[in-house]
Scaffold this motif. Structure first.
Motif, PDB file in Angstrom:
ATOM      1  N   SER A 149       0.845  -1.198   0.000  1.00 24.48           N
ATOM      2  CA  SER A 149       0.000   0.000   0.000  1.00 24.48           C
ATOM      3  C   SER A 149       0.872   1.238   0.000  1.00 24.48           C
ATOM      4  O   SER A 149       1.886   1.296   0.709  1.00 24.48           O
ATOM      5  N   PHE A 150       0.476   2.232  -0.794  1.00 26.03           N
ATOM      6  CA  PHE A 150       1.209   3.490  -0.790  1.00 26.03           C
ATOM      7  C   PHE A 150       0.968   4.270   0.504  1.00 26.03           C
ATOM      8  O   PHE A 150       1.648   5.254   0.760  1.00 26.03           O
ATOM      9  N   ASN A 151       0.017   3.840   1.319  1.00 31.81           N
ATOM     10  CA  ASN A 151      -0.219   4.487   2.606  1.00 31.81           C
ATOM     11  C   ASN A 151       0.741   3.999   3.684  1.00 31.81           C
ATOM     12  O   ASN A 151       0.690   4.469   4.822  1.00 31.81           O
ATOM     13  N   SER A 152       1.614   3.047   3.332  1.00 27.38           N
ATOM     14  CA  SER A 152       2.537   2.481   4.319  1.00 27.38           C
ATOM     15  C   SER A 152       3.912   3.134   4.270  1.00 27.38           C
ATOM     16  O   SER A 152       4.870   2.594   4.817  1.00 27.38           O
ATOM     17  N   GLY A 153       4.023   4.286   3.622  1.00 28.43           N
ATOM     18  CA  GLY A 153       5.310   4.981   3.558  1.00 28.43           C
ATOM     19  C   GLY A 153       6.088   4.728   2.288  1.00 28.43           C
ATOM     20  O   GLY A 153       7.202   5.225   2.131  1.00 28.43           O
ATOM     21  N   ILE A 154       5.521   3.948   1.361  1.00 28.62           N
ATOM     22  CA  ILE A 154       6.163   3.670   0.079  1.00 28.62           C
ATOM     23  C   ILE A 154       5.696   4.703  -0.943  1.00 28.62           C
ATOM     24  O   ILE A 154       4.506   4.986  -1.057  1.00 28.62           O
ATOM     25  N   ASP A 155       6.636   5.287  -1.678  1.00 26.59           N
ATOM     26  CA  ASP A 155       6.302   6.273  -2.708  1.00 26.59           C
ATOM     27  C   ASP A 155       6.242   5.658  -4.103  1.00 26.59           C
ATOM     28  O   ASP A 155       5.422   6.047  -4.928  1.00 26.59           O
ATOM     29  N   LEU A 156       7.153   4.712  -4.376  1.00 27.16           N
ATOM     30  CA  LEU A 156       7.232   4.039  -5.669  1.00 27.16           C
ATOM     31  C   LEU A 156       7.557   2.572  -5.410  1.00 27.16           C
ATOM     32  O   LEU A 156       8.133   2.233  -4.368  1.00 27.16           O
ATOM     33  N   ALA A 157       7.222   1.714  -6.362  1.00 25.87           N
ATOM     34  CA  ALA A 157       7.508   0.289  -6.190  1.00 25.87           C
ATOM     35  C   ALA A 157       7.790  -0.360  -7.534  1.00 25.87           C
ATOM     36  O   ALA A 157       7.196   0.012  -8.551  1.00 25.87           O
ATOM     37  N   ILE A 158       8.705  -1.317  -7.519  1.00 20.93           N
ATOM     38  CA  ILE A 158       8.986  -2.129  -8.701  1.00 20.93           C
ATOM     39  C   ILE A 158       8.466  -3.534  -8.410  1.00 20.93           C
ATOM     40  O   ILE A 158       8.899  -4.174  -7.443  1.00 20.93           O
ATOM     41  N   ARG A 159       7.513  -3.989  -9.228  1.00 17.16           N
ATOM     42  CA  ARG A 159       6.911  -5.296  -9.027  1.00 17.16           C
ATOM     43  C   ARG A 159       6.711  -6.001 -10.366  1.00 17.16           C
ATOM     44  O   ARG A 159       6.507  -5.361 -11.398  1.00 17.16           O
ATOM     45  N   ARG A 160       6.727  -7.330 -10.319  1.00 16.23           N
ATOM     46  CA  ARG A 160       6.338  -8.138 -11.481  1.00 16.23           C
ATOM     47  C   ARG A 160       4.828  -8.280 -11.455  1.00 16.23           C
ATOM     48  O   ARG A 160       4.227  -8.453 -10.383  1.00 16.23           O
ATOM     49  N   ASP A 161       4.204  -8.234 -12.615  1.00 18.32           N
ATOM     50  CA  ASP A 161       2.743  -8.234 -12.666  1.00 18.32           C
ATOM     51  C   ASP A 161       2.158  -9.642 -12.565  1.00 18.32           C
ATOM     52  O   ASP A 161       1.300 -10.039 -13.356  1.00 18.32           O
ATOM     53  N   ASP A 162       2.602 -10.387 -11.542  1.00 20.16           N
ATOM     54  CA  ASP A 162       2.069 -11.726 -11.303  1.00 20.16           C
ATOM     55  C   ASP A 162       1.012 -11.718 -10.207  1.00 20.16           C
ATOM     56  O   ASP A 162       0.661 -12.768  -9.677  1.00 20.16           O
ATOM     57  N   PHE A 163       0.524 -10.529  -9.836  1.00 22.17           N
ATOM     58  CA  PHE A 163      -0.573 -10.407  -8.889  1.00 22.17           C
ATOM     59  C   PHE A 163      -1.377  -9.160  -9.271  1.00 22.17           C
ATOM     60  O   PHE A 163      -0.921  -8.331 -10.064  1.00 22.17           O
ATOM     61  N   SER A 164      -2.560  -9.040  -8.718  1.00 20.65           N
ATOM     62  CA  SER A 164      -3.421  -7.900  -9.046  1.00 20.65           C
ATOM     63  C   SER A 164      -3.178  -6.763  -8.063  1.00 20.65           C
ATOM     64  O   SER A 164      -3.161  -6.979  -6.854  1.00 20.65           O
ATOM     65  N   TRP A 165      -2.989  -5.558  -8.589  1.00 20.19           N
ATOM     66  CA  TRP A 165      -2.887  -4.383  -7.720  1.00 20.19           C
ATOM     67  C   TRP A 165      -4.097  -3.485  -7.978  1.00 20.19           C
ATOM     68  O   TRP A 165      -4.798  -3.633  -8.992  1.00 20.19           O
ATOM     69  N   PRO A 166      -4.393  -2.549  -7.080  1.00 22.63           N
ATOM     70  CA  PRO A 166      -5.578  -1.686  -7.234  1.00 22.63           C
ATOM     71  C   PRO A 166      -5.588  -0.949  -8.568  1.00 22.63           C
ATOM     72  O   PRO A 166      -4.532  -0.563  -9.087  1.00 22.63           O
ATOM     73  N   GLU A 167      -6.782  -0.763  -9.117  1.00 17.55           N
ATOM     74  CA  GLU A 167      -6.915  -0.136 -10.430  1.00 17.55           C
ATOM     75  C   GLU A 167      -6.373   1.282 -10.458  1.00 17.55           C
ATOM     76  O   GLU A 167      -5.930   1.750 -11.510  1.00 17.55           O
ATOM     77  N   HIS A 168      -6.397   1.997  -9.308  1.00 22.91           N
ATOM     78  CA  HIS A 168      -5.945   3.390  -9.322  1.00 22.91           C
ATOM     79  C   HIS A 168      -4.423   3.506  -9.239  1.00 22.91           C
ATOM     80  O   HIS A 168      -3.890   4.603  -9.349  1.00 22.91           O
ATOM     81  N   TYR A 169      -3.701   2.389  -9.058  1.00 22.92           N
ATOM     82  CA  TYR A 169      -2.245   2.444  -9.115  1.00 22.92           C
ATOM     83  C   TYR A 169      -1.833   2.708 -10.564  1.00 22.92           C
ATOM     84  O   TYR A 169      -2.415   2.149 -11.495  1.00 22.92           O
ATOM     85  N   CYS A 170      -0.836   3.528 -10.747  1.00 21.62           N
ATOM     86  CA  CYS A 170      -0.307   3.815 -12.090  1.00 21.62           C
ATOM     87  C   CYS A 170       0.899   2.917 -12.344  1.00 21.62           C
ATOM     88  O   CYS A 170       1.841   2.896 -11.540  1.00 21.62           O
TER      89      CYS A 170
END
Length: 304
Positions: A149-170
């Motif tokens: 979650s971006f509410n946990s103090g993370i500003d940016l993240a690098i992830r592999r798209d092997d899971f679903s993230w919220p639609e409002h994430y860019c």
């Protein structure tokens, strides 16, 4: 000589004294939603707390702000007047707070979360080059995989798209995932035959963090799975280090072993194939051209 009229009930100082800000916030939410229960949920308070705040505000001002009918509430004329003023005032405050927070974000250190093995074997070795090119951008690297979650103090993240993230994430694509079997160069004849195929008894190294890696590769590359001895490690980087140590053949993403391939520690006799997934840079808002985030995105893509 001082007059004592400022202490009278109808004195100017008493008339201009502001009510409690908390009471005004409760009233504004209740007035905007015309529902005490919904206002309580929005402000993370109880229905009783909203009701008491509104009642105390009415007593302090000496006017009724709501009409209460059949378990519903409706603004009075006085309530509409106050609701307009309080709404405008809170709007100005929110705008100022937003400007201050945006300014603070520009000056503070960003937090970039990256999947652990990619961070250790790909990003960190290249990070000094980014710092040299962009000395004014202060980024703190942290390891993290999967949902976040971006509410946990993370500003940016690098992830592999092997899971679903919220639609409002860019999500900005960085590179496609390519996998293939790797081993020590001197072990090629042990685990690969003269037709450049894996021997049936090849020692395969597996990882619990991506248990289907070998099966996914075999299906994509149209290769049979070896049936020899296997070892399973807790994390991806352990299986890769085991391959470097000569313990067997590991299934490896190209970006995680490219430096070992360049140095000659490992070799990939069968090359690499894309598995259909990709890595992305995730952010809470779109990356704006010319921004520091855009500089980081451009740099990451160049490293891919």
């Amino acid at each position: 000589m001082f007059s004592d009229h400022y202490g009278e009930p109808d004195s100017p100082s008493r008339d201009t004294r502001l009510p409690s800000l908390l009471a005004l916030r409760c009233f504004e939410a209740a007035a905007r939603l015309e529902n005490f229960t919904h206002a309580a949920a929005e402000l993370h308070l109880t229905h009783g707390a909203i009701s008491r705040a509104v009642r105390l505000l009415e007593e302090e001002l000496g006017v009724a702000l709501f009409e209460r009918r059949s378990r519903r509430v409706f603004l009075t004329d006085a309530g509409r007047t106050l609701a307009q003023a309080v709404g405008d005032g809170l709007g100005v405050i929110r705008q100022a707070v937003g400007v201050l927070r945006a300014s603070a974000r520009k000056e503070r250190r960003w937090v970039l979360s990256c999947e652990p093995t990619l961070l250790m074997r790909w990003l960190i070795p290249r990070w000094p080059a980014f710092q040299a090119q962009h000395p004014g951008i202060d980024v703190h690297l942290v390891a993290g995989g999967g949902p976040f979650s971006f509410n946990s103090g993370i500003d940016l993240a690098i992830r592999r798209d092997d899971f679903s993230w919220p639609e409002h994430y860019c999500a900005e694509p960085l590179f496609a995932e390519k996998t293939g079997p790797v081993c020590r160069p001197e072990k090629v004849d042990t685990w690969f035959n003269e037709h450049n195929e894996l021997r049936k008894d090849a020692a395969c190294l597996h990882t619990r963090t991506r248990p289907s890696a070998w099966a996914d590769w075999a299906m994509t590359a149209k290769q049979p799975l070896p049936r020899g001895l296997t070892q399973t490690f807790e994390h991806f980087y352990f299986s890769l280090q085991a391959a470097v140590a000569g313990l067997g053949v590991a299934m490896a993403p190209w970006h995680l072993v490219r430096d070992d391939l360049d140095s000659g520690l490992l070799t990939a006799p069968l090359g690499f194939v894309e598995d259909g997934s990709r890595y992305c840079l995730l952010s809470p808002q779109p990356v704006q051209p010319g921004s520091p985030q855009a500089d980081l995105l451009t740099w990451l893509r160049a490293q891919a």
